[in-house]
Structures are given as structure tokens and as C-alpha cells.
Enzyme design. Structure first.
Site, PDB file in Angstrom:
ATOM      1  N   ASP A  84      -1.118  10.052 -15.113  1.00 36.65           N
ATOM      2  CA  ASP A  84      -0.705   8.807 -14.443  1.00 36.65           C
ATOM      3  C   ASP A  84      -1.931   7.982 -14.043  1.00 36.65           C
ATOM      4  OD1 ASP A  84       1.198   6.998 -13.571  1.00 36.65           O
ATOM      5  OD2 ASP A  84       1.347   7.853 -11.575  1.00 36.65           O
ATOM      6  N   LEU A 107       0.986   3.583   6.117  1.00 39.83           N
ATOM      7  CA  LEU A 107       0.044   2.984   5.174  1.00 39.83           C
ATOM      8  C   LEU A 107       0.705   2.537   3.878  1.00 39.83           C
ATOM      9  CD1 LEU A 107      -2.899   5.532   5.586  1.00 39.83           C
ATOM     10  CD2 LEU A 107      -2.697   3.265   6.616  1.00 39.83           C
ATOM     11  N   GLY A 108       1.805   3.175   3.511  1.00 40.04           N
ATOM     12  CA  GLY A 108       2.462   2.810   2.260  1.00 40.04           C
ATOM     13  C   GLY A 108       3.629   3.732   1.984  1.00 40.04           C
ATOM     14  N   GLY A 111       6.071   5.494  -1.584  1.00 40.10           N
ATOM     15  CA  GLY A 111       6.193   5.702  -3.019  1.00 40.10           C
ATOM     16  C   GLY A 111       7.444   6.494  -3.315  1.00 40.10           C
ATOM     17  N   LYS A 112       7.564   6.931  -4.583  1.00 42.58           N
ATOM     18  CA  LYS A 112       8.761   7.664  -4.987  1.00 42.58           C
ATOM     19  C   LYS A 112       8.866   9.007  -4.267  1.00 42.58           C
ATOM     20  CE  LYS A 112       6.363   9.686  -8.959  1.00 42.58           C
ATOM     21  NZ  LYS A 112       5.065   9.152  -8.603  1.00 42.58           N
ATOM     22  N   PHE A 113       7.730   9.525  -3.776  1.00 45.21           N
ATOM     23  CA  PHE A 113       7.702  10.831  -3.112  1.00 45.21           C
ATOM     24  C   PHE A 113       8.146  10.744  -1.653  1.00 45.21           C
ATOM     25  CE2 PHE A 113       3.668   8.727  -2.819  1.00 45.21           C
ATOM     26  CZ  PHE A 113       3.428   8.736  -1.459  1.00 45.21           C
ATOM     27  N   LYS A 147       0.584  12.442   3.570  1.00 49.64           N
ATOM     28  CA  LYS A 147       1.572  12.161   2.528  1.00 49.64           C
ATOM     29  C   LYS A 147       2.829  12.954   2.874  1.00 49.64           C
ATOM     30  CE  LYS A 147       1.822  12.002  -2.549  1.00 49.64           C
ATOM     31  NZ  LYS A 147       1.072  12.264  -3.806  1.00 49.64           N
ATOM     32  N   VAL A 150       3.489   7.413   3.416  1.00 52.23           N
ATOM     33  CA  VAL A 150       2.118   7.775   3.776  1.00 52.23           C
ATOM     34  C   VAL A 150       1.814   7.171   5.142  1.00 52.23           C
ATOM     35  CG1 VAL A 150      -0.317   7.632   3.179  1.00 52.23           C
ATOM     36  CG2 VAL A 150       1.388   7.860   1.368  1.00 52.23           C
TER      37      VAL A 150
END
Length: 654
Positions: A355, A240-241, A243-245, A263, A248
Site C-alpha cells: 500500500d 488526529l485522523g 481510516g478504515k481501521f 491507533k 487515531v
């Protein structure tokens, strides 16, 4: 608790039993450091200030030990303590955390009643603002029947409710009136009773839920599962996507078929794993319909996974610019009210999001107007006696106190909400500069104005609402509760001034700028960190700067380019089997690692994963190799001092 520092001829070796101590109030506390050397001096530090002997707190030192004595432990003594010892040749420092635990405060709000039927209802409430220094373990739910003699006291409905909602399905009589209250409890004991609910009369029939109102959700606290994998219970679907972590993925529960979002944290380093655990822990306190929920968590090294609600509606701002979607000031009031509801609940738990920005405000579905706040990776709990300073955030939305490396407050979120509201109504960002440095400078100076063209048709109440949030003085900035009671929040959908359609062109340009930024988001974090560090180094007191110079000197000695201590080796694997390409890497700062298949970057997937261990081992893992995986693979490592490569060939045998 006893901590020991052993001094050798060349360096200090620190050995300790525990870095955390928990005490109940009024207990005497002694923390002793045994030092096996001579001619030493020592001092104790709390909140970066040396402890001065007093009637409640004093240090007892000899040539072999240093003891900190707290005569009567109280909650205000909670915090981080450090002891510094020095001899003629070397020095050492050790830090520990002292927690003074007590009963939690009562729940912040009285129970809200919903789904009333002839003999059942659902109660929901807010947790306590302070947990007493020990995690809240659950709640005691109490009921009292109205109209009976005064001698009848409150009775318990539930003694071990683990969430902030409870379904009452028995013991209530039709036509009878009741009141409810809740107590929180932790390891020490139960709190005083929280606020009492309004009188509730049980009806013959279930009260119909108003159209558009969200159904109450049953919440539960999540415990990290370290004995099973996420794939034992969920099927992995499309990505789905990212990020920095990490990544997903869409998940499907194997038994129920329900859709969730997973996640997947990188989790290859201790700090990454700790950040994941912190986010999961905080989310156990954020049970509210306007906050995305964590439903399960798995820790199967090196992978950590948080199973979340699947929210299908996409980002709010993306929805607004849709040609088939109406955008008015009145609709904006509804969105802002929902954002404030969610943030207000966080603030009741003394948790600050840090954030809040358009990407973290998403629509529940593709047709309605309900929203949720997501991504609590930077969220922190605030404590009255421990100022919190942070060096992260997104430049356009971060508050001045963050950039100035000053303590943050709950109102730090309110600045970000003000920026979101400004963009929501105008399509323009109040602090957007030509680059991040300009943007940060504008935020620090709190320089902004209402663009005459963009705000020509916006009401004065809306402008006053924004102005009350975008004020540099944190004490004058509106709190969440004050914002919810602002006159602008009371505007009805029928008010003529707020029903005119707002232009979407500037909003579309704003979203286009966000998508076409060259640098990824995490680099903006790095730039903000560097900016704050530069500012901070000018302002630190003399003694702190001396300590900073010493740390910087050590930092310089550690610097070095990437270097492979063991290179990749050619591998041959049978089709359908697993394969691993591994190498060992050194260098400081930690190199950024990129894997290449021929000349193209390798993209992680359910069958291809990248592992990075703290000892410098880099591994490319193939769960099930196929003919298409046969190729030359390169591990490229880069830091500020240089770049290094190593390559190997993977052969797939049929």
C-alpha cells in the site's frame, strides 16, 4: 495431532484440537482424520492441488479414517493442507497449517557501527530474511579484537538481545580495533554468524554526528498488553485522523510527558482483531529509521490500540506544495532514496508493504527533509513455497499482478514506488482514468507515457529510473537494491540539471483531486475486490469453478435485509453517570451501521463510543452523560437488500 469430523444425518460438525502443527525437520508427520460414517471418499489438498502419493508424501484411507503421512518433514512441506470428505448426502472440508521449523537464517546484513567514543558504540543490523518458520526470539552479538593471535576466537557481548540494535558500553579499549558479528536465534536454536562488520577503531573522543544525520534509535519487540488499558499509561488528547481501521488520537505519556499517536482499532469482529494482531506482529520485524515504529500495544476488549511514534511533519506531498518549500529533481532524489531505504529493509525481511502511496509517506518534522513510511495494515510476509494473492490496494498505485489476481512479489511494491516517483516529478498520475474501472484497465494494460510538457526539464536518468519500475513483467522490474544503485540515485545536489525548481501547480491539482473524491478509500478497496473477483471467476479451472458455484449458492441462501431482533429502548440516566443504548441486528451481508443524534451522525470521541459485537449487538456507549446528550438516537442499518431503523430517547436527569 488428531482432528475428528463427526457426521450427523443432516450436517457435518467439525471438532479439532489444533489447526496448527509445528515440527522440526526430519520428523515423521502423520495427520489423521477420523470419520464416523460409511461409504465415504476423501482426498488431501495442498495449494489447491490434490496430493498424489509419492515416496515423501502419501495418503492412507479406510472407510473410517484418512491419514496423510509425511515420511521426513522438511521446510518445503510447510503450508496449508485441506482434507475433503464426501458421502452420498453431504460433504465437509477442513484446513490445517503445518509449520516445519528450523534455525533461522543469519542476519541479512553485518552490524553498522555508529556513535563511536573512547569505549562505547552502537551496533544496528538487519534481521534474517527467513526466520526458520519460528519467530526470531533475539540475537547473539559477538566481538573479536583485531591484531591478536589467531587462536583468540569470537567472544559474546550479548546473548539475549531482543532488538536489532545494541549499545556496547563496556569491554572496549581506546585505540584498539574490533570487528562485530551477530547470530539470530529462535525456539530451535541459533543461526550461523551473519556478515562481519568492517574494522572499527576506538577513538579518544566521540566522533561528531554529521549534521542532518538521524540519531540511532533503540528498538524493542512489542508484546500485546491484555491486562491493562492504554489509558493506564497515556492521556488521550485530540483526534488526529480516521481510516478504515478506526481512529487515531494524540497521546501523552503520563510519566514522561512525551507525545505519541494511538491507533485505535474497531476490534469488534474477529477478523478486525486478527488484522490488528498481524500488523503488530509484522512491525516487530520492521525496526528501521525510515519506518514508523510501534512502541506498545493494548488489547482490552473490544478495543485494541497500537501506540506509535508521533510524526509531526505531515504528508510529503503536502509539504512539497508549500510556497516556502523548494521542489527540485535533486530533492526528489533524496526523498526517493529514503523511501527505497525503508522498503529495502522490509524486503530483506521478506515483507511486502502492498500500500505504498503518497498518503503513507510522511515528514518527520515541519522543517527538515527526513521522511518515514507508515501504515503496514496490508503488509504481508512472503514465503517461497506459498504464492500469495491479494485483492486489496488503491487503484492508482496498485500493480497489474494484484488486479489480475496473480501472485505478488517484492517487486509489487516497486511498481507503486514507480508511480509515486512519476507523480513526485510531474504532479500527474500515470494511470489516472475518469473512474476506477478506467484506472484499473490502464494499470492492467500497463499503458502510460511521459507527458512531454511535464517531463520537459526532467533528466533522462530519472525517466529511465521510472521506466525500470513501471514494467508489467515482474521479472524485469527493478528490485529495491537495484533501484538504490541506479545512476539517478547518485545525482548530487549541485548537478545543474537537477536543481531547477519544478512547477507545483499540477501537484496541487493532484492533491485537490485526492481530497475531493466522493467515495471513501475503503470503497475503492471494495471496487477493486469486485473487479478482481469478476476477472478471477473467468480464469479459474473447471474444478475450482464448480467449488466456487457451490460457495456462491450457499452465499445466496444467507442473503437478507437488515432486521432488528431487539430494538432500542428509552433510557434515563443521571448527569455524570454512564449510559448504554443497545439493540440486536441481523442481516447478510453484514449491514453498515450508522448512529444518528436527531438527524446528525454520531461522531466517536473519548466520551462517546460505538460497539459492534459479532453476535449482532450494536451499542452506543456514553462514558459520562451531560445535558447536551439528551436527545433521540437512531440506529440505521443498511446492506444491499434493504434498510432498517430503530430509535430511542435518552433522558438526562440533573
Amino acid at each position: 495431532m488428531m482432528l475428528c469430523l463427526y457426521l450427523t444425518l443432516t450436517h457435518w460438525i467439525v471438532s479439532f484440537q489444533s489447526g496448527v502443527s509445528g515440527l522440526k525437520p526430519d520428523q515423521e508427520s502423520k495427520h489423521t482424520i477420523l470419520i464416523f460414517c460409511s461409504s465415504i471418499v476423501s482426498c488431501w489438498i495442498r495449494h489447491k492441488k490434490e496430493i498424489v502419493d509419492g515416496p515423501e508424501l502419501w495418503a492412507e484411507s479406510t472407510d473410517r479414517s484418512s491419514t496423510l503421512v509425511i515420511a521426513e518433514a522438511k521446510p518445503q512441506h510447510t503450508g496449508r493442507y485441506a482434507v475433503v470428505v464426501k458421502d452420498r448426502r453431504s460433504s465437509a472440508e477442513h484446513t490445517l497449517t503445518l509449520s516445519v521449523i528450523e534455525r533461522p537464517q543469519p542476519p541479512a546484513s553485518g552490524p553498522v557501527v555508529s556513535l563511536v567514543s573512547a569505549n562505547s558504540l552502537v551496533l544496528s543490523w538487519s534481521g534474517p530474511c527467513y526466520d526458520g518458520g519460528s519467530a526470531v526470539l533475539g540475537y547473539v552479538v559477538e566481538v573479536k579484537s583485531q591484531g591478536l593471535v589467531e587462536s583468540v576466537d569470537w567472544s559474546e557481548l550479548a546473548t539475549q538481545c531482543e532488538s536489532t540494535s545494541f549499545r556496547v558500553s563496556s569491554g572496549l579499549q581506546p585505540h584498539r580495533e574490533y570487528r562485530f558479528r551477530v547470530r539470530a536465534y529462535n525456539a530451535v536454536g541459533a543461526s550461523k554468524a551473519g556478515p562481519v562488520s568492517p574494522v572499527v577503531r576506538m577513538e579518544e573522543k566521540c566522533v561528531e554526528k554529521p549534521k542532518g544525520e538521524e540519531a540511532p534509535q533503540a528498538y524493542s519487540c512489542v508484546t500485546i498488553n491484555s491486562s491493562e488499558k492504554v489509558t493506564d499509561h497515556y492521556s488521550l488528547q485530540e483526534r488526529l485522523g480516521m481510516g478504515k481501521f478506526g481512529l487515531v488520537f494524540k497521546l501523552t505519556h503520563k510519566e514522561t510527558g512525551r507525545i505519541y499517536a494511538g491507533k485505535f482499532y474497531k476490534g469488534r469482529r474477529a477478523k478486525e482483531r486478527e488484522a490488528a494482531r498481524k500488523e503488530i506482529e509484522l512491525m516487530n520485524y520492521l525496526h528501521h529509521p525510515k519506518l514508523v515504529q510501534c512502541l506498545a500495544a493494548y488489547d482490552h476488549r473490544p478495543e485494541m490500540v497500537m501506540v506509535m511514534e508521533f510524526i509531526a511533519g505531515g504528508e510529503l506531498f503536502e509539504r512539497i506544495v508549500d510556497d516556502n518549500f523548494e521542489h527540485t529533481e535533486s530533492a526528489s532524489v533524496r526523498y526517493m532514496h529514503q523511501i527505497l531505504e525503508g522498503v529495502a529493509y522490509m524486503h530483506q525481511q521478506n515483507i511486502v508493504h502492498l500500500d505504498i502511496k503518497p498518503e503513507n509517506i510522511v515528514c518527520v518534522d515541519t522543517t527538515g527533509t527526513s521522511i518515514k513510511i507508515i501504515d503496514f495494515g496490508l503488509a504481508c510476509r512472503l514465503y517461497a513455497d506459498t504464492p500469495l494473492k491479494v485483492m486489496h490496494g488503491t487503484p492508482e498505485f496498485v500493480a497489474p499482478e494484484v488486479i489480475n489476481y496473480e501472485p505478488v512479489f517484492l517487486t509489487t511494491d516497486m511498481w507503486s514506488i514507480g508511480v509515486v516517483c512519476y507523480i513526485l516529478l510531474s504532479g500527474e498520475s500515470p494511470f489516472q482514468g475518469n473512474n476506477d474501472v478506467e484506472t484499473l484497465a490502464l494499470v492492467t494494460a500497463a499503458q502510460w507515457e511521459f507527458d512531454e510538457e511535464s517531463f520537459d526539464e526532467i533528466t533522462d536518468e530519472a525517466k529511465r529510473f521510472i521506466s525500470s519500475l513501471l514494467t508489467k513483467d515482474t521479472r524485469r522490474r527493478m528490485s529495491c537494491e537495484e533501484a538504490l544503485h541506479h545512476p539517478w540515485m547518485a545525482f548530487e545536489s549541485g548537478d545543474l540539471a537537477t536543481t531547477r525548481s519544478l512547477s507545483k501547480e499540477k501537484m496541487k491539482r493532484f492533491l485537490a483531486r485526492q481530497k475531493w473524491k466522493v467515495t471513501p478509500q475503503h470503497r475503492a478497496f471494495i471496487r477493486l475486490r469486485c473487479f478482481v473477483l469478476d476477472t478471477f471467476c473467468v480464469c479459474v479451472p473447471f474444478l475450482e469453478s464448480r467449488k466456487e458455484h457451490a460457495l456462491l449458492s450457499l452465499e445466496r441462501k444467507m442473503q437478507g435485509p437488515p432486521h432488528f431482533t431487539r430494538s432500542l429502548e428509552d433510557q434515563a440516566a443521571t448527569r455524570g453517570s454512564s449510559a448504554r443504548l443497545s439493540c440486536h441486528l441481523t442481516g447478510y451481508p453484514d449491514p453498515e451501521v450508522v448512529w444518528l443524534r436527531a438527524e446528525e451522525p454520531v461522531v466517536e470521541s473519548p466520551t462517546v463510543q460505538i460497539e459492534y459485537e459479532e453476535d449482532g449487538r450494536c451499542t452506543l456507549v456514553f462514558a459520562k452523560v451531560g445535558p447536551e446528550d439528551a436527545n433521540v438516537y437512531t440506529c440505521r442499518a443498511t446492506n444491499d437488500h434493504g434498510e432498517a431503523f430503530c430509535s430511542a430517547k435518552l433522558k438526562v436527569q440533573t
